[in-house]
Design a protein around this motif. Structure first.
Motif, PDB file in Angstrom:
ATOM      1  N   ALA A  37       0.834  -1.207   0.000  1.00  0.00           N
ATOM      2  CA  ALA A  37       0.000   0.000   0.000  1.00  0.00           C
ATOM      3  C   ALA A  37       0.867   1.254   0.000  1.00  0.00           C
ATOM      4  O   ALA A  37       1.990   1.247   0.497  1.00  0.00           O
ATOM      5  CB  ALA A  37      -0.913  -0.015   1.215  1.00  0.00           C
ATOM      6  N   THR A  38       0.333   2.308  -0.573  1.00  0.00           N
ATOM      7  CA  THR A  38       1.106   3.548  -0.598  1.00  0.00           C
ATOM      8  C   THR A  38       0.664   4.496   0.524  1.00  0.00           C
ATOM      9  O   THR A  38       1.375   5.425   0.870  1.00  0.00           O
ATOM     10  CB  THR A  38       0.942   4.259  -1.961  1.00  0.00           C
ATOM     11  N   THR A  39      -0.533   4.277   1.088  1.00  0.00           N
ATOM     12  CA  THR A  39      -0.964   5.118   2.207  1.00  0.00           C
ATOM     13  C   THR A  39      -0.404   4.535   3.505  1.00  0.00           C
ATOM     14  O   THR A  39      -0.253   3.323   3.640  1.00  0.00           O
ATOM     15  CB  THR A  39      -2.500   5.147   2.318  1.00  0.00           C
ATOM     16  N   SER A  40      -0.097   5.381   4.462  1.00  0.00           N
ATOM     17  CA  SER A  40       0.498   4.854   5.689  1.00  0.00           C
ATOM     18  C   SER A  40      -0.365   5.110   6.925  1.00  0.00           C
ATOM     19  O   SER A  40      -1.279   5.936   6.911  1.00  0.00           O
ATOM     20  CB  SER A  40       1.918   5.383   5.864  1.00  0.00           C
ATOM     21  N   VAL A  41      -0.042   4.361   7.937  1.00  0.00           N
ATOM     22  CA  VAL A  41      -0.831   4.355   9.173  1.00  0.00           C
ATOM     23  C   VAL A  41       0.151   4.499  10.327  1.00  0.00           C
ATOM     24  O   VAL A  41       1.209   3.884  10.319  1.00  0.00           O
ATOM     25  CB  VAL A  41      -1.569   2.996   9.284  1.00  0.00           C
ATOM     26  N   THR A  42      -0.214   5.303  11.329  1.00  0.00           N
ATOM     27  CA  THR A  42       0.653   5.416  12.506  1.00  0.00           C
ATOM     28  C   THR A  42      -0.036   4.772  13.705  1.00  0.00           C
ATOM     29  O   THR A  42      -1.237   4.963  13.931  1.00  0.00           O
ATOM     30  CB  THR A  42       0.968   6.895  12.804  1.00  0.00           C
ATOM     31  N   LEU A  43       0.703   3.976  14.448  1.00  0.00           N
ATOM     32  CA  LEU A  43       0.167   3.318  15.641  1.00  0.00           C
ATOM     33  C   LEU A  43       1.226   3.370  16.725  1.00  0.00           C
ATOM     34  O   LEU A  43       2.359   3.813  16.488  1.00  0.00           O
ATOM     35  CB  LEU A  43      -0.270   1.883  15.330  1.00  0.00           C
ATOM     36  N   ARG A  44       0.888   2.912  17.891  1.00  0.00           N
ATOM     37  CA  ARG A  44       1.836   2.917  18.992  1.00  0.00           C
ATOM     38  C   ARG A  44       1.981   1.489  19.504  1.00  0.00           C
ATOM     39  O   ARG A  44       0.996   0.831  19.821  1.00  0.00           O
ATOM     40  CB  ARG A  44       1.337   3.851  20.095  1.00  0.00           C
ATOM     41  N   VAL A  45       3.230   1.020  19.537  1.00  0.00           N
ATOM     42  CA  VAL A  45       3.486  -0.339  20.025  1.00  0.00           C
ATOM     43  C   VAL A  45       4.414  -0.232  21.235  1.00  0.00           C
ATOM     44  O   VAL A  45       5.517   0.320  21.116  1.00  0.00           O
ATOM     45  CB  VAL A  45       4.153  -1.211  18.939  1.00  0.00           C
ATOM     46  N   ASP A  46       3.969  -0.697  22.367  1.00  0.00           N
ATOM     47  CA  ASP A  46       4.754  -0.625  23.616  1.00  0.00           C
ATOM     48  C   ASP A  46       5.324   0.778  23.821  1.00  0.00           C
ATOM     49  O   ASP A  46       6.500   0.970  24.154  1.00  0.00           O
ATOM     50  CB  ASP A  46       5.898  -1.646  23.596  1.00  0.00           C
ATOM     51  N   GLY A  47       4.489   1.772  23.525  1.00  0.00           N
ATOM     52  CA  GLY A  47       4.889   3.152  23.771  1.00  0.00           C
ATOM     53  C   GLY A  47       5.709   3.780  22.662  1.00  0.00           C
ATOM     54  O   GLY A  47       6.095   4.943  22.756  1.00  0.00           O
ATOM     55  N   ILE A  48       5.969   3.041  21.616  1.00  0.00           N
ATOM     56  CA  ILE A  48       6.765   3.596  20.508  1.00  0.00           C
ATOM     57  C   ILE A  48       5.845   3.852  19.324  1.00  0.00           C
ATOM     58  O   ILE A  48       5.102   2.957  18.893  1.00  0.00           O
ATOM     59  CB  ILE A  48       7.880   2.613  20.096  1.00  0.00           C
ATOM     60  N   ASP A  49       5.908   5.090  18.785  1.00  0.00           N
ATOM     61  CA  ASP A  49       5.099   5.394  17.605  1.00  0.00           C
ATOM     62  C   ASP A  49       5.790   4.850  16.365  1.00  0.00           C
ATOM     63  O   ASP A  49       6.997   5.029  16.191  1.00  0.00           O
ATOM     64  CB  ASP A  49       4.919   6.907  17.461  1.00  0.00           C
ATOM     65  N   VAL A  50       5.016   4.214  15.527  1.00  0.00           N
ATOM     66  CA  VAL A  50       5.601   3.659  14.305  1.00  0.00           C
ATOM     67  C   VAL A  50       4.629   3.863  13.145  1.00  0.00           C
ATOM     68  O   VAL A  50       3.415   3.747  13.311  1.00  0.00           O
ATOM     69  CB  VAL A  50       5.991   2.169  14.500  1.00  0.00           C
ATOM     70  N   THR A  51       5.188   4.235  11.986  1.00  0.00           N
ATOM     71  CA  THR A  51       4.371   4.492  10.798  1.00  0.00           C
ATOM     72  C   THR A  51       4.693   3.445   9.742  1.00  0.00           C
ATOM     73  O   THR A  51       5.861   3.238   9.405  1.00  0.00           O
ATOM     74  CB  THR A  51       4.661   5.905  10.255  1.00  0.00           C
ATOM     75  N   VAL A  52       3.661   2.778   9.277  1.00  0.00           N
ATOM     76  CA  VAL A  52       3.853   1.679   8.322  1.00  0.00           C
ATOM     77  C   VAL A  52       2.793   1.770   7.231  1.00  0.00           C
ATOM     78  O   VAL A  52       1.770   2.432   7.413  1.00  0.00           O
ATOM     79  CB  VAL A  52       3.709   0.297   9.029  1.00  0.00           C
ATOM     80  N   PRO A  53       3.013   1.095   6.097  1.00  0.00           N
ATOM     81  CA  PRO A  53       1.987   1.093   5.045  1.00  0.00           C
ATOM     82  C   PRO A  53       0.701   0.412   5.545  1.00  0.00           C
ATOM     83  O   PRO A  53       0.766  -0.541   6.333  1.00  0.00           O
ATOM     84  CB  PRO A  53       2.621   0.261   3.923  1.00  0.00           C
ATOM     85  N   GLU A  54      -0.410   0.922   5.082  1.00  0.00           N
ATOM     86  CA  GLU A  54      -1.698   0.337   5.403  1.00  0.00           C
ATOM     87  C   GLU A  54      -1.681  -1.151   5.036  1.00  0.00           C
ATOM     88  O   GLU A  54      -1.046  -1.549   4.044  1.00  0.00           O
ATOM     89  CB  GLU A  54      -2.774   1.031   4.562  1.00  0.00           C
ATOM     90  N   GLY A  55      -2.314  -1.977   5.825  1.00  0.00           N
ATOM     91  CA  GLY A  55      -2.366  -3.397   5.514  1.00  0.00           C
ATOM     92  C   GLY A  55      -1.245  -4.190   6.160  1.00  0.00           C
ATOM     93  O   GLY A  55      -1.241  -5.421   6.126  1.00  0.00           O
TER      94      GLY A  55
END
Ligand code: SF4
Ligand code: SF4
Ligand code: SF4
Ligand code: FES
Lengths: 86, 947
Positions: free
Chosen positions: B16-34
């Motif tokens: 995917a070309t769109t990205s998503v930001t989430l938080r894992v164990d307090g760390i923000d991470v941005t990855v492609p959707e899906g």
């Protein structure tokens, strides 16, 4: 080299260029032979053409006649037993 | 040096070309959707425990070890199957998760033998790792439960063992066989604790459909599927990334080593050609390097009937030089030449042509690509402007219609075939044009929409008929043609193909392919979306090979299928470095980068660099060398890594040529068939023993790295340098192949940006790699053709003069098989012979019955030039009137029957069409008998060998 095989090879080239009309075909055949045949092959086919060119299709014969003379030295034959058995 | 550990992200990357930001164990991470939560965590540097997930396979969600907690969601979802969402807050480690994971591990361990200390996977076992990761300290169910140690092992495969006692039924193997390899050989049988992995119909691996690609072994997290070499030797301690030396796919491997011993070859995930996949050859068939028949000392002899005498390198090289100089003095400068090999590196190939041009003083240098893909060079240069395939392999992911002509990818190019099959399973359409029903026509989850089973020798007629349909049914991409191609040439071509004699109906009579099939295929190719043509030697090895390549290029231009991902014209190269050996100037008329020897400016570049005057006349091609030898004007030949006697057509003519020469120098790993006629033998080095580069079918330049010292003492490039020094060639003072590449870069416009430093930094590049494209060129002809405008060429069909008749009523065509490679010098010296220990003649049941031939019978295969015997395989895979065989075994010597007919433009032999007769037989042909005797005589090595 065996004129028969060279004649066959030259005619095969001729067939590819045949549809281009005579002038273009002759130039195309000559250019191809000049670019891909080593001097001894060219010398052999030229000698064959000079002695009548038996077996060469007409545009191919014309092309061979306009081939530039090979530059550099043409290797000499010697020894060598053409044979098909072991 | 240490072992390279590649990161396992758990699940495949999302495209995917769109990205998503989430938080894992307090760390923000941005990855492609899906992306999966597991992979996102890995990107944040957090390894979630896992067993059934691995990033080469789609997530499966069966082991329940990768559980996480997600704020606002109930339960503990599996992180491998849960996609990320914006703002998601994930915890990977909580008291609840710890407890759950330990419970899962306890269950696994209670059903697993605990012989870790003596287990082959000790130190490389994901089950061990996970037990450690979850802090497993006790197993409440006890350790004495099921250990399954009495379960029968399957050791039928020569390269890997299957020990069901260790299986955790994660099904990674099953999925690898399906998703990565596309063979569908494995299933999980039974349920619950009773479930187990089964090959085929619950058969031994060797008897099943398994093709021994090794994907399941690599995917297995335990010792269940394990390389036998690891069981024998133990775990490796360091690894080196290198490139497979077999086919033109050019797979990258980690050579995993213990000292100088190869423990195993593991496909490298970061390899840009193979992305972590392999076939049985590259993965397992490397044992020939240490085979006892390998020759490690130079040898000479006066006459070919003498026994070989081992000598020092100095004496052997001295003999080569004195003989070559003597021959030149007696017979002229042009009486000697050299042959480079598509198996050798670019650097070695470049050096040989340099030795010939600068040292021998002529252009008599050719490469074995002469007999395979030389028509590709001529055809694509004439139409597009350069001699190379247009795409990268990854392009297939964007392809909607694949045309496979005269190629058998599942056997010849297996790793790329797996990519093709994957795309076909995703819905792309397939057209196969081949006299034989190759596997891809119908296999699990793949079926060709059209199979055009044409008569051998009618490619040009069929390709032109496809063009006829495209032009007469208004399917031409007019805009593309207008903007990108020569208008006059197009107009002449369109008028030509539209002629009635080129219609499918007319061509059906010549080719045997029903007109409607041709029409259907043409329509699909022209209108089915991105369409790509993949072709092999079934196109080139014909008297009209070059014309067929041009016909293919015409089709791609007419339909606008060129210059972007998913389309193009893709020659599948046979050997590892066919592309490279052509690029490196080992043709008698061309310098590196395809520049004619008569071009003064090009010659000036090399004359300045090499300090000599260079010949402006083209040299002899391989068939011409043999003709000239028979004729007496060619007397000396230096051959590196190529077995001309076994691989070139009309063996008796080839042998006559060799017997007429006075000094034949063979540089090879083994005493091959050509060495029977040699006067000097220089032992070569295997790909494991030298540095260099190979260029694969997608123009990708890959590094070959030395993992052990040359067993023969010198790497091949060092041998050529020694000859050059002894001949007084200046500018040969290399101390490392990187310097040879630097010289290639300085003299070759398409390579100016290539260096070992760059290759080490980025892995690989595809030429052109220069100022205009510093990182290389995955897709060629994007904005315009290399020659400017694309040129349509008229492709008149000229039937071959090799005709069937009453004496020779069948047409023989040939090919190769997955487990063997070309003349078999390497693969025959590995356990790969278990799959193919002899060449077989495929014959249609109708033709077999007419001749009283039954499956497995010995038959005599005779053509106008010679005869051989081999066993018959009765199958309707070939059409009536057509027979097929492989050419891997010197006992068969298939080329005894092939003829000297060759491509009009390049002299590439017409291997694919020979008129033959097949009759029952009870013994070898006269030729085979005589040749065997000669071979025994000519391969003797004197017992009192000198040091
Ligand atoms: S080796 Fe390859 S083909 Fe054989 S079972 Fe494993 S994945 Fe399937
Ligand atoms: S053999 Fe290995 S990969 Fe296959 S199910 Fe068993 S443990 Fe998993
Ligand atoms: S033979 Fe070809 S497909 Fe197989 S591993 Fe080697 S490069 Fe890859
Ligand atoms: S790794 Fe996610 S369920 Fe097995």
């Amino acid at each position: 080299m065996s004129p028969d095989k060279l004649v066959y090879m030259a005619n095969q080239i001729g067939k590819f260029f045949a549809h281009q009309g005579e002038a273009k075909a002759v130039a195309g055949i000559a250019d191809h032979i000049a670019k891909f045949w080593d001097p001894r092959m060219r010398a052999a086919i030229q000698a064959h053409a000079a002695s009548g060119g038996a077996g060469l299709d007409p545009p191919v014969l014309q092309a061979v006649m306009i081939l530039p003379t090979a530059g550099g030295e043409v290797p000499r034959r010697g020894g060598g037993e053409p044979t098909r058995s072991l | 040096m240490s072992l390279i550990h590649e990161t396992d992200h758990g699940t495949p990357p999302s495209k995917a070309t769109t990205s998503v930001t989430l938080r894992v164990d307090g760390i923000d991470v941005t990855v492609p959707e899906g992306t999966s939560v597991m992979r996102a965590a890995m990107d944040a540097g957090i390894k979630v425990p896992k067993l059934c997930a691995t990033d080469s396979l789609a997530a499966f969600g069966s082991c329940r070890l990768c559980l996480v907690e997600i704020e606002g969601r109930a339960g503990t979802p599996a992180s491998c199957t849960t996609p990320v969402a914006p703002g998601m807050v994930v915890s990977t480690q909580t008291e609840r998760l710890k407890k759950l994971r330990r419970g899962v591990m306890e269950l696994y361990i209670s059903d697993h033998p605990l012989d870790c200390l003596t287990c082959a996977a000790n130190g490389d076992c994901e089950l061990q790792d996970m037990a450690g990761a979850v802090g497993l300290r006790e197993v409440r169910y006890g350790y004495v439960g099921e250990n399954h140690l009495d379960a029968a092992k399957d050791e039928s495969n020569p390269y890997f063992a299957f020990d069901p006692a260790k299986c955790i039924v994660c099904s990674r193997c099953v999925r690898a066989c399906e998703e990565v390899q596309g063979t569908f050989a494995l299933t999980i049988d039974g349920r619950g604790f009773e479930s187990k992995v089964a090959a085929g119909m619950d058969q031994p691996f060797l008897d099943s459909e398994c093709v021994s690609c090794g994907a399941c072994v690599q995917a297995c997290p335990t010792a269940t599927l394990m390389e036998k070499s690891v069981i024998d030797i133990g775990q490796p301690e360091h690894s080196v990334v290198t490139t497979c030396a077999y086919c033109g796919v050019g797979c990258s491997f980690k050579a995993e080593m213990r000292g100088t011993e190869v423990v195993r070859m593991v496909p490298y995930k970061d390899g840009h050609a193979n992305h972590g996949h392999s076939c049985v050859k590259g993965r397992f068939a490397w044992g020939y390097a240490t085979h006892r028949e390998r020759i490690l000392k130079p040898m000479v002899r006066e006459k070919i009937s003498d026994p070989w005498r081992e000598v020092s390198w100095a004496e052997a090289i001295g003999r080569v030089v004195s003989e070559f100089r003597r021959i030149q003095a007696q017979h002229g400068r042009g009486a000697i030449g050299g042959i480079t090999s598509s198996r050798c590196t670019n650097e070695e190939t470049f050096l040989i042509q340099k030795l010939v041009r600068a040292g021998f003083g002529n252009n008599n240098v050719d490469t074995c690509a002469r007999v395979c893909h030389s028509p590709t060079g001529y055809g694509l240069k004439t139409t597009f402007g350069t001699s190379a395939g247009t795409q990268d392999f990854d392009s297939v992911e964007h392809c909607d219609v694949m045309v496979v002509i005269g190629a058998n990818p599942t056997d010849g190019h297996p790793v790329f075939a797996s990519r093709m099959k994957k795309r076909l399973r995703e819905g792309a359409k397939l057209i196969v044009i081949d006299p034989r029903r190759i596997d891809m026509v119908r296999m699990p989850h793949v079926q060709a929409s059209h199979h055009l089973p044409l008569r051998p020798g009618t490619n040009v007629a069929v390709l032109t008929a496809l063009a006829h349909v495209i032009v007469t049914e208004g399917l031409v991409d007019e805009a593309f043609v207008r903007e990108r191609c020569e208008p006059d040439d197009f107009a002449a071509w369109a008028a030509f193909v539209a002629e009635e004699r080129n219609s499918p109906e007319a061509v059906a009579k010549i080719s045997g392919v029903p007109a409607e099939l041709i029409r259907g295929a043409a329509r699909l190719y022209a209108t089915g979306g991105n369409a790509a043509i993949y072709y092999g030697l079934g196109v080139t090895e014909h008297s009209q090979g070059t014309t067929a390549v041009m016909a293919i290029a015409n089709l791609a231009m007419a339909t606008g299928n060129i210059g972007r991902p998913g389309v193009g014209v893709n020659p599948l190269r046979g050997q590892n470095n066919v592309q490279g050996s052509c690029d490196m100037g080992s043709f008698p008329h061309e310098y590196s980068g395809y520049r004619h020897v008569s071009d003064d400016a090009t010659r000036a570049v090399f004359e300045t660099m090499w300090g000599v005057t260079l010949d402006h006349e083209p040299g002899l091609r391989i068939p011409n060398m043999l003709d000239a030898a028979v004729d007496g004007s060619f007397k000396g030949l230096y051959i590196q890594g190529e077995d001309i006697v076994q691989s070139d057509p009309d063996t008796q003519h080839v042998v006559a040529g060799f017997k007429a020469m006075e000094c034949v120098v063979v540089q090879d790993l083994f005493l091959n068939e050509t060495a029977n006629f040699a006067h000097v033998f220089l032992p070569g080095s295997s790909f494991l023993e030298k540095d260099g580069t190979f260029t694969n079918a997608e123009r990708r330049i890959n590094r070959v790295r030395k993992v052990m010292p040359p067993r023969n003492g010198l790497a091949d490039w060092e041998i050529t340098v020694a000859i050059a020094h002894a001949m007084g060639v200046a500018g040969m003072d290399y101390t490392h192949p990187s310097q040879i590449m630097d010289e290639i870069a300085r003299t070759t416009p398409t390579f100016t940006g290539v260096s070992y430093d760059k290759l080490d930094a980025v892995g690989s590049v595809q030429w052109p790699c220069n100022e205009a494209a510093p990182q290389g060129t995955p897709v060629m002809h994007a904005g315009g053709f290399v020659r400017g405008r694309g040129r349509f060429i008229i492709t008149e069909y000229v039937p071959t003069d090799e005709r069937t008749g009453p004496r020779f009523p069948l047409l023989l065509t040939s090919g190769r098989i997955l487990s063997q490679y070309n003349v078999g010098a390497q693969t025959r010296r590995t356990a790969n012979v278990m799959w193919h220990d002899q060449d077989l003649l495929e014959i249609h049941p109708h033709d077999a019955e007419q001749r009283g031939v039954r499956d497995g019978d010995w038959v005599r295969l005779a053509s106008r030039v010679g005869a051989t015997t081999l066993r018959a395989k009765v199958t309707d895979r070939v059409a009536p009137g057509v027979v097929y065989t492989t050419f891997h075994h010197p006992l068969t010597q298939t080329n005894v029957v092939t003829t000297q007919y060759s491509d009009w433009a390049t002299d590439c032999p017409e291997y694919k069409v020979t008129a033959v007769q097949v009759t029952p037989s009870n013994g070898p042909s006269d030729w085979q008998r005589e040749y065997r005797e000669l071979s025994v005589q000519n391969t003797r090595i004197a017992a009192d060998a000198a040091e």
